[in-house]
Motif scaffolding. Structure first.
Motif: not given
Length: 769
Positions: A157, A715, A717, A729, A731
């Motif tokens: 995070n 990547r 998230e 989601v 990318f």
């Protein structure tokens, strides 16, 4: 000696022979600030050299004697004046006796130092004070402590990491300290390394993203703000992968590996605006980094374009003579380091460095242009920090220091770091009316929760500052009531011996106590340690702790194993004996609360492993290994042990809910130069409670001119989903994202196919020029 040095430099010339050609001289790239330029013109050689020197606070206190300052601590003003007035000292670091001080004490210390620097010297140049505030303000009592970097990495995070850095910067400035020796951007690819917990783990991309977040949190848009500090990414370069796995021992790193794994996080930090950088204490291919013109000047300053201040690590110029033996005298060591590109020497005790450097300049061995470049970088940093106008901040201007608002952020970060590795038959979470035995040497220790760099260098006095904080035991008692909790250590640490030594205190007592409970919560791992004292011979969890786990397993009571450790200790023998495993890392002062919240279901765990958890001491392989490192056994022919045998994979972590991935989609099955492709996936919470999930996108190249890694994280998230909720989601990746360093040490993106991998879904894309 000259022949010996020449051959070392030849190695590095070959080593970096294929590097990107430098575009301009390093000194010419440094910003010319009018006020600094005017000051430089007035300075004598002695005044300039003094700016390049950094002493530890212990060298300036009453009773000064290498880590043993007389208490109560107070400055010896004769020593202060000798250093600052006579030698024009530019910087001070550290705390006295490696002990935490209050904000009031810090204000007094720094004010007295700055008063001498600003009012008793000819030019009134302020001192820049540096500190290792690596998970909060390490050496300030009452500061807000966050998880160590490895735990912050487990959150996946960046916003939490950025916020933790912002709070640390605020509280560092509240302590009158403007310079923070953080973040650690070494890659934690060897779990034997005692500073692994100071890293963001084994992955390059994760380290880049979180490293940039931390730099931005410390520095903001303006380090002159009274709430920001100058960051100092460390340790440039290749420090964390020594051949032996032990601190400050030699590394053998080919250029292809340096450029693929080690340079990118520093490059990203420089592009994010980091103002200072600390060097690697060790050797790469036999050459000490502190003596390498190729690494410091050609690579760091010219190729990567770093125009800030380069500082040594502790006593590392002396080490060129005393330890590494590339310099025949301490004076020659100074010559090698300064000519290599070092700007400031963390001396840290004597001022001989200044005498040697003045002589070297007068003898023509170090050019005045090198001195001017170093001092310009130092003064630029001081000017940008606003030290000329405000050399000391005041703690009364920082009302949020140690506030409930900051504590809430630390608790949240600790909670998100908790990584659930095993939950057999959904044994977790436990009911609040459960009767539990809490056992193990880490169950009732604030020292173990915080780790090193906590109040003292080795974290050995953390329990002295425990008031108001909860150990794991305290938090469990608060959660379910003392009447439901029995505590028996079974094994305890010997705090008078090496930092990880423990003793079988009362294993049978713990076994007897288990008869009257429903569950056993077993807190095992490591005591606090830092740097060289943390070296070990065996990564396996200690025999006493293993014996305790086995003895408790024989009771038949279900065991929840809580791992409180800075590196993944081998648990192969006991993993089958426990029903649940939580990796808590080094979660800081609020880690006990976070552990209890997860165990009893008040928080749904969502941390992910930032490293590959090994199963054997001789199988220390990272997730991004080469295909030849993952060869299956051939039944009926050979029974070799070359398979990828790990305990838990990188990026792994369970939840109390479940997630389903579907509808992986790519905008095109062709990726072209200067183009990009969009990738999307649906994620659904299929369980019955809210949860957070880290969506991880990997790529896997089919074929390349060098053997490709089996997969690479590109990547990620983190998302939150309510029960039954679905989110899409998305990318985007470009050719640069699938590039690699080839055999000619150039970064390239080659034509060919690669897979996009999210969870167990896969799509194939072709890169075409």
């Amino acid at each position: 000696m000259k022949k010996q040095l020449l051959s070392g430099l030849i190695v590095l010339v070959i080593f970096f022979g294929c590097a990107t050609p430098k575009k301009q001289d390093a000194a010419s790239m440094v910003e010319r600030i009018p006020e600094v330029e005017a000051l430089l013109k007035q300075m004598t050689l002695e005044e300039k050299v003094g700016q390049m020197a950094q002493l530890t606070l212990d060298a300036l206190t009453v009773g000064a004697n290498h880590f043993h300052t007389e208490e109560p601590m107070r400055l010896d003003m004769d020593l202060v004046r000798r250093a600052i007035v006579d030698y024009n000292l530019g910087s001070v670091l550290n705390t006295a006796s490696t002990r935490a001080r209050t904000v009031e004490e810090w204000h007094t210390i720094v004010s007295q130092i700055q008063d001498v620097a600003m009012n008793e010297t000819r030019l009134g140049i302020p001192v820049i004070y540096g500190i290792d505030a690596i998970h909060g303000v390490t050496y300030t009592a009452g500061a807000t402590f966050f998880p160590q970097q490895i735990g912050q990495a487990a959150t996946f995070n960046p916003e939490l990491v950025r916020r933790a850095a912002e709070i640390t910067a605020y509280e560092t400035r509240a302590s009158s300290l403007p310079w923070n020796f953080s973040p650690v951007l070494d890659i934690g690819r060897d779990p034997r390394f005692p500073r692994m917990w100071e890293t963001f783990g084994e992955d390059v991309y994760l380290t880049k993203v979180l490293g940039v977040a931390m730099v931005e949190g410390y520095e903001g848009d303006d380090i002159g703000s009274p709430y920001r500090v100058a960051s100092c990414p460390k340790h440039f370069l290749g420090y964390s992968t020594p051949l032996s796995g032990k601190d400050r021992t030699p590394a053998l790193i080919p250029e292809i590996e340096l450029r693929e794994r080690h340079i990118p996080p520093f490059k990203a930090a420089i592009e994010a605006g980091a103002h200072t950088i600390m060097l690697n204490s060790g050797l790469i291919n036999g050459v000490p980094v502190h003596a390498s013109y190729e690494l410091i000047t050609e690579l760091l300053k010219e190729e990567l374009g770093f125009t800030g201040l380069v500082v040594t690590d502790w006593a590392d110029i002396d080490n060129l003579h005393n330890r590494d033996r590339v310099a025949s005298s301490p004076k020659e060591a100074v010559k090698l380091a300064i000519n290599a590109g070092v700007d400031m020497s963390m001396i840290p005790y004597t001022l001989d460095f200044c005498d040697y450097l003045i002589e070297l300049v007068e003898e023509g061995e170090v050019p005045m242009s090198r001195i001017d470049d170093a001092v310009r970088r130092i003064l630029n940093t001081k000017f940008k920090l606003g030290l000329f106008e405000t050399p000391v901040t005041h703690y009364e201007d920082y009302p949020l220091f140690g506030s409930d608002e900051f504590i809430a952020e630390a608790i949240k970060t600790a909670q998100e770091s908790m990584t659930l590795l095993k939950n057999e038959e959904n044994i977790l979470p436990l009911s609040n009316n459960s009767r539990v035995l809490v056992a193990g040497p880490n169950a009732n220790s604030m020292r173990a929760l915080n780790g090193g760099w906590s109040y003292t260098w080795q974290g050995s006095n953390a329990d002295e500052f425990h008031e108001g904080y909860s150990t794991i035991l305290d938090a469990i008692r608060d959660k379910i009531g003392s009447a439901n909790v029995i505590f028996r250590e079974g094994v305890r640490y010997d705090n008078n011996a090496a930092y990880w030594v423990d003793e079988a205190f009362d294993i049978q007592g713990a076994v007897r106590a288990a008869r009257n409970v429903d569950y056993i919560i077993l807190a095992l791992g490591e005591n606090s340690y830092c740097e060289k004292p943390g070296d070990l011979h065996d990564l396996t969890l200690s025999r006493n702790q293993i014996d305790l786990a086995k003895a408790l397993a024989e009771t038949g009571k279900p065991i929840i194993l809580v791992l409180n450790q800075g590196r993944p200790r081998i648990i192969r023998e006991i993993e089958p004996l426990v029903s649940g495993i939580i990796n808590a890392y080094l979660p800081g002062n609020y880690g006990g609360i976070a552990v209890a919240d997860v165990i009893f279901g008040d928080y749904n765990p969502n941390g992910k492993l930032p490293f590959t958890y090994p199963m054997y001491v001789n199988t220390l392989v990272t997730y991004d290994h080469k295909p030849s490192e993952h060869q299956e056994r051939m039944a009926g022919m050979y029974d070799y042990e070359s398979d990828f045998a790990i305990q838990f994979p990188f990026g792994f972590g369970l939840s109390y809910t479940s997630f389903e991935y579907s509808n992986l989609s790519v905008s095109s099955d062709v990726l072209r130069p200067n183009g990009s492709i969009n990738i999307s996936v649906d994620v659904k919470n299929t369980g019955d409670r809210q949860g957070q999930e880290v969506v991880q996108l990997y790529t896997s190249t089919h074929f390349a001119s060098i053997t490709p890694d089996v997969r690479r994280l590109r990547r990620f998230e983190k998302i939150a989903l309510e029960p039954g909720e679905t989110k899409t989601v998305s990318f985007s990746i470009a050719p640069e994202d699938i590039s690699f360093i080839n055999a000619q040490n150039k970064r390239v993106t080659e034509p060919g196919a690669f897979d996009v991998l999210i969870d167990d879904l896969k799509a194939t894309v072709n890169y075409t020029e």
